[in-house]
Design a protein around this motif. Structure first.
Motif, PDB file in Angstrom:
ATOM      1  N   GLU A 244       0.837  -1.208   0.000  1.00  0.00           N
ATOM      2  CA  GLU A 244       0.000   0.000   0.000  1.00  0.00           C
ATOM      3  C   GLU A 244       0.870   1.255   0.000  1.00  0.00           C
ATOM      4  OE1 GLU A 244      -3.351   0.573  -0.117  1.00  0.00           O
ATOM      5  OE2 GLU A 244      -3.609  -1.575  -0.565  1.00  0.00           O
ATOM      6  N   ILE A 245       1.906   1.250   0.829  1.00  0.00           N
ATOM      7  CA  ILE A 245       2.817   2.398   0.894  1.00  0.00           C
ATOM      8  C   ILE A 245       3.518   2.588  -0.453  1.00  0.00           C
ATOM      9  CG2 ILE A 245       4.882   3.350   2.017  1.00  0.00           C
ATOM     10  CD1 ILE A 245       4.080   1.663   4.500  1.00  0.00           C
ATOM     11  N   LYS A 246       3.869   1.483  -1.070  1.00  0.00           N
ATOM     12  CA  LYS A 246       4.614   1.499  -2.332  1.00  0.00           C
ATOM     13  C   LYS A 246       3.823   2.186  -3.447  1.00  0.00           C
ATOM     14  CE  LYS A 246       8.494  -0.310  -4.188  1.00  0.00           C
ATOM     15  NZ  LYS A 246       9.850  -0.009  -3.708  1.00  0.00           N
ATOM     16  N   LYS A 247       2.518   2.229  -3.317  1.00  0.00           N
ATOM     17  CA  LYS A 247       1.691   2.932  -4.307  1.00  0.00           C
ATOM     18  C   LYS A 247       1.940   4.438  -4.281  1.00  0.00           C
ATOM     19  CE  LYS A 247      -2.095  -0.452  -3.947  1.00  0.00           C
ATOM     20  NZ  LYS A 247      -3.503  -0.658  -3.490  1.00  0.00           N
ATOM     21  N   VAL A 248       2.444   4.927  -3.139  1.00  0.00           N
ATOM     22  CA  VAL A 248       2.630   6.366  -2.922  1.00  0.00           C
ATOM     23  C   VAL A 248       4.102   6.751  -2.852  1.00  0.00           C
ATOM     24  CG1 VAL A 248       2.103   8.293  -1.356  1.00  0.00           C
ATOM     25  CG2 VAL A 248       0.448   6.423  -1.653  1.00  0.00           C
ATOM     26  N   LEU A 249       4.917   5.905  -2.175  1.00  0.00           N
ATOM     27  CA  LEU A 249       6.322   6.213  -1.933  1.00  0.00           C
ATOM     28  C   LEU A 249       7.218   5.045  -2.329  1.00  0.00           C
ATOM     29  CD1 LEU A 249       5.926   7.692   1.676  1.00  0.00           C
ATOM     30  CD2 LEU A 249       6.352   9.016  -0.401  1.00  0.00           C
ATOM     31  N   ASP A 250       8.421   5.370  -2.776  1.00  0.00           N
ATOM     32  CA  ASP A 250       9.393   4.328  -3.124  1.00  0.00           C
ATOM     33  C   ASP A 250      10.154   3.949  -1.857  1.00  0.00           C
ATOM     34  OD1 ASP A 250      10.987   2.567  -4.479  1.00  0.00           O
ATOM     35  OD2 ASP A 250      12.286   4.104  -5.369  1.00  0.00           O
ATOM     36  N   VAL A 251       9.771   2.841  -1.241  1.00  0.00           N
ATOM     37  CA  VAL A 251      10.333   2.429   0.054  1.00  0.00           C
ATOM     38  C   VAL A 251      10.863   0.996  -0.024  1.00  0.00           C
ATOM     39  CG1 VAL A 251       8.782   3.947   1.348  1.00  0.00           C
ATOM     40  CG2 VAL A 251       8.078   1.574   0.880  1.00  0.00           C
ATOM     41  N   GLN A 252      11.577   0.604   1.026  1.00  0.00           N
ATOM     42  CA  GLN A 252      12.025  -0.776   1.181  1.00  0.00           C
ATOM     43  C   GLN A 252      11.371  -1.385   2.411  1.00  0.00           C
ATOM     44  OE1 GLN A 252      16.639  -1.021   0.631  1.00  0.00           O
ATOM     45  NE2 GLN A 252      16.083   1.040   1.271  1.00  0.00           N
ATOM     46  N   LEU A 253      11.177  -2.688   2.367  1.00  0.00           N
ATOM     47  CA  LEU A 253      10.701  -3.430   3.531  1.00  0.00           C
ATOM     48  C   LEU A 253      11.774  -4.440   3.922  1.00  0.00           C
ATOM     49  CD1 LEU A 253       8.428  -4.213   5.550  1.00  0.00           C
ATOM     50  CD2 LEU A 253       7.686  -5.916   3.850  1.00  0.00           C
ATOM     51  N   LEU A 254      12.268  -4.321   5.157  1.00  0.00           N
ATOM     52  CA  LEU A 254      13.240  -5.268   5.673  1.00  0.00           C
ATOM     53  C   LEU A 254      12.556  -6.157   6.702  1.00  0.00           C
ATOM     54  CD1 LEU A 254      16.369  -2.966   6.201  1.00  0.00           C
ATOM     55  CD2 LEU A 254      15.416  -3.894   4.084  1.00  0.00           C
ATOM     56  N   ILE A 255      12.552  -7.458   6.454  1.00  0.00           N
ATOM     57  CA  ILE A 255      11.978  -8.422   7.387  1.00  0.00           C
ATOM     58  C   ILE A 255      13.133  -9.151   8.059  1.00  0.00           C
ATOM     59  CG2 ILE A 255      10.551 -10.492   7.636  1.00  0.00           C
ATOM     60  CD1 ILE A 255       8.892  -9.508   5.257  1.00  0.00           C
ATOM     61  N   VAL A 256      13.273  -8.931   9.364  1.00  0.00           N
ATOM     62  CA  VAL A 256      14.429  -9.401  10.120  1.00  0.00           C
ATOM     63  C   VAL A 256      13.969 -10.461  11.117  1.00  0.00           C
ATOM     64  CG1 VAL A 256      16.378  -8.683  11.553  1.00  0.00           C
ATOM     65  CG2 VAL A 256      15.379  -7.076   9.902  1.00  0.00           C
ATOM     66  N   SER A 257      14.664 -11.599  11.142  1.00  0.00           N
ATOM     67  CA  SER A 257      14.203 -12.677  12.014  1.00  0.00           C
ATOM     68  C   SER A 257      15.322 -13.658  12.327  1.00  0.00           C
ATOM     69  CB  SER A 257      13.044 -13.429  11.354  1.00  0.00           C
ATOM     70  OG  SER A 257      12.457 -14.338  12.249  1.00  0.00           O
ATOM     71  N   ALA A 258      15.060 -14.502  13.324  1.00  0.00           N
ATOM     72  CA  ALA A 258      15.938 -15.624  13.658  1.00  0.00           C
ATOM     73  C   ALA A 258      15.075 -16.867  13.785  1.00  0.00           C
ATOM     74  CB  ALA A 258      16.678 -15.365  14.966  1.00  0.00           C
TER      75      ALA A 258
END
Length: 407
Positions: A244-258
């Motif tokens: 949804e955000i990407k429709k408005v702004l050029d962003v990255q999503l970082l999914i961090v886990s162990a």
């Protein structure tokens, strides 16, 4: 199995929380030599292990004889206890007689082989919860999950076995306290360690190294989710918010886990989330499989524009406080302990709907002054309420009370 912990000094926290340190030294004057044993399911992966890596050595430094024991169990046991975890958080799950028998058996075996001869034994979460049935002692149950609306049958079957064996039961929120713990339940939020590898201030060189190693584009706003691969974390929802955000702004999503040892279903869920993300190059999966450990998580949170947390159930969510400690606002669903940390409109936003979460994130990303103010407020919230020193004070008061009851 006894877990070896690093040496820590309580005086190292004097600059961050001087009043807390003074009170801790005073509290432990009458507790010198008291043996306290913590028992949990795993030495690595998840918030409980991280907490104990700090709390146990600090208890030792304050003069207690503090130890940390971890269950020895086959994978089948952890498959069963994951079902317990989900049921206690409200999922309708059937636990068979055979599964319950295995659960009891492993608890009985560990009661015999773990070092539990202590003045006070603190049992963490459901996995070792029946140990007191098989070994006499002064027990405290520390529940780290959201038990506000558990599956009734599973809750009653488990707690009726536990009933009468515990002196105190500690929960993140009063909302999580249910029968038979009404009279012994205490609201007991957890904490982060500001001096740990996960939360200390990193140098520019350290940050640059990690940014380059994982090809993170710092020219784009960075939205970061730190969460285990668990259905309750709703990482599908996090990806939907990003889209949804990407429709408005050029962003990255970082999914961090162990990948935690006590969560076998995490691997299956990991694969499902990977498929859902598809081939989007602006969604990065940064896990221990790629060498991501505490320092890397620290760096990723530090360079983030904001934290996102889409869990539909959450015991507390220490990752929220971790992100806030780095001076970043958080957009999250108003569930469980998250409501204690995120003050809507002050240090972040609380929303439930996917589109509303996206709109809140867009608002923060676009408004640099608001983002700065929210970030300052976020760090101060954690400093006042959710640091190790505050948590340790709560523990020492309860330990003292339980120990003195039996003297």
């Amino acid at each position: 199995m006894t877990v070896e912990v690093p040496k820590k000094r309580i005086t190292e926290y004097s600059k961050i929380a001087p009043e807390d340190v003074e009170e801790l030294i005073e509290l432990t004057k009458d507790l010198k030599g008291l043996k306290v044993v913590h028992v949990n399911a795993t030495a690595y992966g998840g918030g409980v292990a991280e907490l104990l890596y700090t709390l146990v050595p600090l208890m030792e430094d304050l003069g207690l004889n503090a130890k940390w024991e971890v269950l020895e169990a086959p994978n089948e046991f952890y498959n069963v206890t994951k079902k317990f975890h989900n049921a206690l958080q409200g999922a309708a799950i059937d636990i068979t007689d055979e599964e319950f028998k295995l659960y009891e058996q492993i608890n009985m075996e560990n009661a015999k082989k773990l070092d539990l001869d202590a003045d006070v034994v603190i049992i963490h979460d459901p996995q070792p919860a029946l140990i007191p049935v098989f070994k006499e002692g002064n027990y405290i149950w520390r529940c780290h999950i959201d038990t506000s609306s558990p599956d009734k049958d599973v809750w009653e079957r488990l707690t009726q076995k536990m009933k009468g064996y515990y002196k105190k039961a500690l929960f993140h929120l009063n909302d999580y306290i249910n029968s038979p713990f009404d009279n012994i339940g205490i609201e007991f939020p957890p904490s982060i360690d500001p001096l740990s590898e996960k939360n200390r201030t990193l140098s520019k060189i350290e940050l640059s190294d990690i940014i380059n190693r994982y090809s993170i584009d710092v020219e784009k706003p960075i939205i970061t989710v730190v969460a285990r691969f668990d259905p309750w974390k709703d990482l599908f929802g996090a990806i939907d918010v990003y889209r949804e955000i990407k429709k408005v702004l050029d962003v990255q999503l970082l999914i961090v886990s162990a990948m935690a040892k006590d969560d076998p279903e995490g691997w299956t869920f990991f694969e499902d989330v990977l498929r859902y993300a598809g081939t989007d190059k602006d969604i990065l999966f940064l896990t221990d499989l790629k060498g991501v450990s505490h320092k890397e998580v620290n760096a990723i949170q530090t360079i983030s524009t904001l934290g996102l947390h889409t869990a539909t159930k959450e015991g507390f969510g220490l990752v929220i406080s971790e992100m806030m400690w780095k001076g970043n606002p958080v957009v999250a669903r108003p569930v469980g302990g998250i409501k204690l940390q995120v003050d809507d409109g002050i240090n972040g936003y609380l929303r439930y709907d996917i589109k509303q979460l996206a709109e809140a994130a867009i608002d923060i990303i676009k408004d640099s002054e608001k983002r700065k103010t929210f970030g300052i407020n976020a760090k101060e919230t954690v400093r006042k309420k959710f640091l190790t020193t505050s948590h340790l004070k709560r523990y020492l008061k309860v330990i003292s009370e339980v120990a003195n009851e039996t003297i």
